[in-house]
Design an enzyme around this catalytic site. Structure first.
Site, PDB file in Angstrom:
ATOM      1  N   THR A 117      -8.425  18.279  -5.709  1.00 38.43           N
ATOM      2  CA  THR A 117      -8.799  18.046  -7.121  1.00 38.43           C
ATOM      3  C   THR A 117      -8.635  16.587  -7.531  1.00 38.43           C
ATOM      4  OG1 THR A 117      -6.545  18.430  -7.898  1.00 38.43           O
ATOM      5  CG2 THR A 117      -7.962  20.365  -7.672  1.00 38.43           C
ATOM      6  N   ASP A 145       0.612   7.723   4.745  1.00 38.08           N
ATOM      7  CA  ASP A 145       0.493   8.157   6.138  1.00 38.08           C
ATOM      8  C   ASP A 145       0.641   6.967   7.086  1.00 38.08           C
ATOM      9  OD1 ASP A 145       0.037  10.643   5.095  1.00 38.08           O
ATOM     10  OD2 ASP A 145      -2.034  10.827   5.787  1.00 38.08           O
ATOM     11  N   ARG A 196      -0.898  13.190  -5.052  1.00 38.78           N
ATOM     12  CA  ARG A 196      -2.258  13.489  -5.505  1.00 38.78           C
ATOM     13  C   ARG A 196      -2.758  14.680  -4.714  1.00 38.78           C
ATOM     14  NH1 ARG A 196      -7.351   9.377  -4.684  1.00 38.78           N
ATOM     15  NH2 ARG A 196      -7.250  10.125  -2.539  1.00 38.78           N
ATOM     16  N   ASP A 212      -4.882   5.970   4.048  1.00 38.18           N
ATOM     17  CA  ASP A 212      -3.799   6.599   3.285  1.00 38.18           C
ATOM     18  C   ASP A 212      -2.524   5.788   3.519  1.00 38.18           C
ATOM     19  OD1 ASP A 212      -1.447   8.315   2.785  1.00 38.18           O
ATOM     20  OD2 ASP A 212      -2.983   9.756   2.188  1.00 38.18           O
TER      21      ASP A 212
HETATM   22  O1  LIG Z   1      -4.992   6.606  -7.998  1.00 35.37           O
HETATM   23  P1  LIG Z   1      -4.860   7.970  -7.381  1.00 35.37           P
HETATM   24  O2  LIG Z   1      -6.208   8.604  -7.117  1.00 35.37           O
HETATM   25  O3  LIG Z   1      -3.958   8.854  -8.172  1.00 35.37           O
HETATM   26  O4  LIG Z   1      -4.250   7.794  -5.940  1.00 35.37           O
HETATM   27  C1  LIG Z   1      -3.222   6.907  -5.641  1.00 35.37           C
HETATM   28  C2  LIG Z   1      -2.013   7.606  -5.122  1.00 35.37           C
HETATM   29  O5  LIG Z   1      -2.300   8.212  -3.858  1.00 35.37           O
HETATM   30  C3  LIG Z   1      -1.317   7.836  -2.906  1.00 35.37           C
HETATM   31  O6  LIG Z   1      -0.220   8.672  -2.928  1.00 35.37           O
HETATM   32  P2  LIG Z   1      -0.270  10.112  -2.231  1.00 35.37           P
HETATM   33  O7  LIG Z   1      -0.660  11.144  -3.253  1.00 35.37           O
HETATM   34  O8  LIG Z   1      -1.101  10.038  -0.993  1.00 35.37           O
HETATM   35  O9  LIG Z   1       1.236  10.380  -1.879  1.00 35.37           O
HETATM   36  P3  LIG Z   1       2.125   9.712  -0.713  1.00 35.37           P
HETATM   37  O10 LIG Z   1       2.518   8.357  -1.222  1.00 35.37           O
HETATM   38  O11 LIG Z   1       3.263  10.647  -0.582  1.00 35.37           O
HETATM   39  O12 LIG Z   1       1.285   9.625   0.532  1.00 35.37           O
HETATM   40  C4  LIG Z   1      -0.932   6.443  -3.380  1.00 35.37           C
HETATM   41  O13 LIG Z   1       0.295   6.020  -2.839  1.00 35.37           O
HETATM   42  C5  LIG Z   1      -0.910   6.589  -4.869  1.00 35.37           C
HETATM   43  O14 LIG Z   1       0.319   7.057  -5.384  1.00 35.37           O
HETATM   44  O1  LIG Z   2      -7.477   4.929  -0.504  1.00 34.51           O
HETATM   45  C1  LIG Z   2      -6.488   5.587  -0.895  1.00 34.51           C
HETATM   46  C2  LIG Z   2      -6.537   6.384  -2.054  1.00 34.51           C
HETATM   47  C3  LIG Z   2      -5.430   7.074  -2.433  1.00 34.51           C
HETATM   48  N1  LIG Z   2      -4.299   6.991  -1.692  1.00 34.51           N
HETATM   49  C4  LIG Z   2      -4.244   6.234  -0.571  1.00 34.51           C
HETATM   50  O2  LIG Z   2      -3.195   6.176   0.086  1.00 34.51           O
HETATM   51  N2  LIG Z   2      -5.347   5.570  -0.187  1.00 34.51           N
HETATM   52 MG   LIG Z   3      -0.589   9.617   0.780  1.00 34.42          MG
END
Ligand SMILES: O=P(O)(O)OC[C@H]1O[C@H](OP(=O)(O)OP(=O)(O)O)[C@H](O)[C@@H]1O
Ligand SMILES: O=c1cc[nH]c(=O)[nH]1
Ligand SMILES: [Mg+2]
Length: 214
Positions: A107, A206, A103, A203
């Site tokens: 944006t 993370d 994500r 997150d």
């Molecule tokens: O419902 P949304 O608003 O789309 O957000 C959710 C997404 O955000 C996080 O991933 P992230 O983009 O942080 O990637 P990561 O798993 O590599 O940290 C999470 O693991 C979801 O995939």
């Molecule tokens: O709260 C949140 C939203 C998006 N992605 C995450 O990992 N945590």
């Molecule tokens: Mg993430």
């Protein structure tokens, strides 16, 4: 679309430890696996089975086994990877396909950066693993991708969901004639101005693997 919030004291206990900012990464990862195994028990209630004849040491009898083709488990990288072992504990013979999605934190739009899945998912039951359903952009795109490939039954397992994300899925996936179920340990209050789930757990990627660039 159906949403099932698993109501169980062990789920609530493990989720509370995950939410706690004092929980370190090794504990976060192992608790995620435990929690997903509990969610997987509910998520697989309608896994497809077929009748089979077997012989016990005492007598012939009729039982069930997983139907063919079997389910496909799809973790969404990165954070969904931390849910894979917990799911595979209950579905050890399942095939696994991978979707890498991220994500954009400015944006809030989701982008796909990796895909390793069977070309043809016709007649496949798919279990999508993604810990956070926040705005819903990531999961909506992932589900549409799988249905476009032929998947005819989708269950998403999420640690946490936000009401805004569920509403977006309802709207964006309204045209699909494939059953979609979301299984989660909690429906949280809302999103904050940065698109994070409140109270949430931060997150997820993370907290499992460390802060990623970009
Ligand atoms: O419902 P949304 O608003 O789309 O957000 C959710 C997404 O955000 C996080 O991933 P992230 O983009 O942080 O990637 P990561 O798993 O590599 O940290 C999470 O693991 C979801 O995939
Ligand atoms: O709260 C949140 C939203 C998006 N992605 C995450 O990992 N945590
Ligand atoms: Mg993430």
């Amino acid at each position: 679309m159906r949403t099932h919030v698993v109501d169980h004291p062990l789920v609530a206990h493990k989720l509370t430890v995950l939410r706690d900012q004092a929980t370190d990464s090794p504990t976060f990862r192992s608790l995620t696996e435990e929690l997903v195994t509990l969610l997987a028990y509910e998520a697989t209630r309608d896994v497809r089975v077929e009748a089979c004849e077997i012989h016990t040491p005492v007598a012939p009898t009729t039982g069930v086994r997983l139907a063919t083709p079997g389910p496909l488990v799809v973790p969404i990288l990165r954070a969904g990877l931390g849910m894979l072992e917990g799911m595979m504990r209950l579905l050890p013979t399942a095939e696994v396909g991978f979707l890498g999605m991220v994500r954009n934190e400015e944006t809030l739009e989701a982008a796909t950066y990796a895909e390793r899945l069977p070309d043809d998912l016709s007649g496949r039951q798919c279990y999508v693993l993604d810990p956070m359903l926040a705005t819903g952009g990531t999961l909506a795109a992932a589900i549409r991708f799988l249905v476009d490939r032929g998947a005819d039954h989708i269950t998403a397992v999420c640690l946490l969901v936000a009401p805004e994300g569920l509403a977006r899925l309802e709207e964006e996936l309204a045209d699909l004639d494939v059953p979609v179920t979301i299984v989660t340990s909690a429906l949280d209050e809302r999103l904050n101005e940065k698109g994070y789930i409140v109270p949430g757990l931060g997150d997820a990627g993370d907290r499992m693997y460390g802060v990623a660039a970009g």
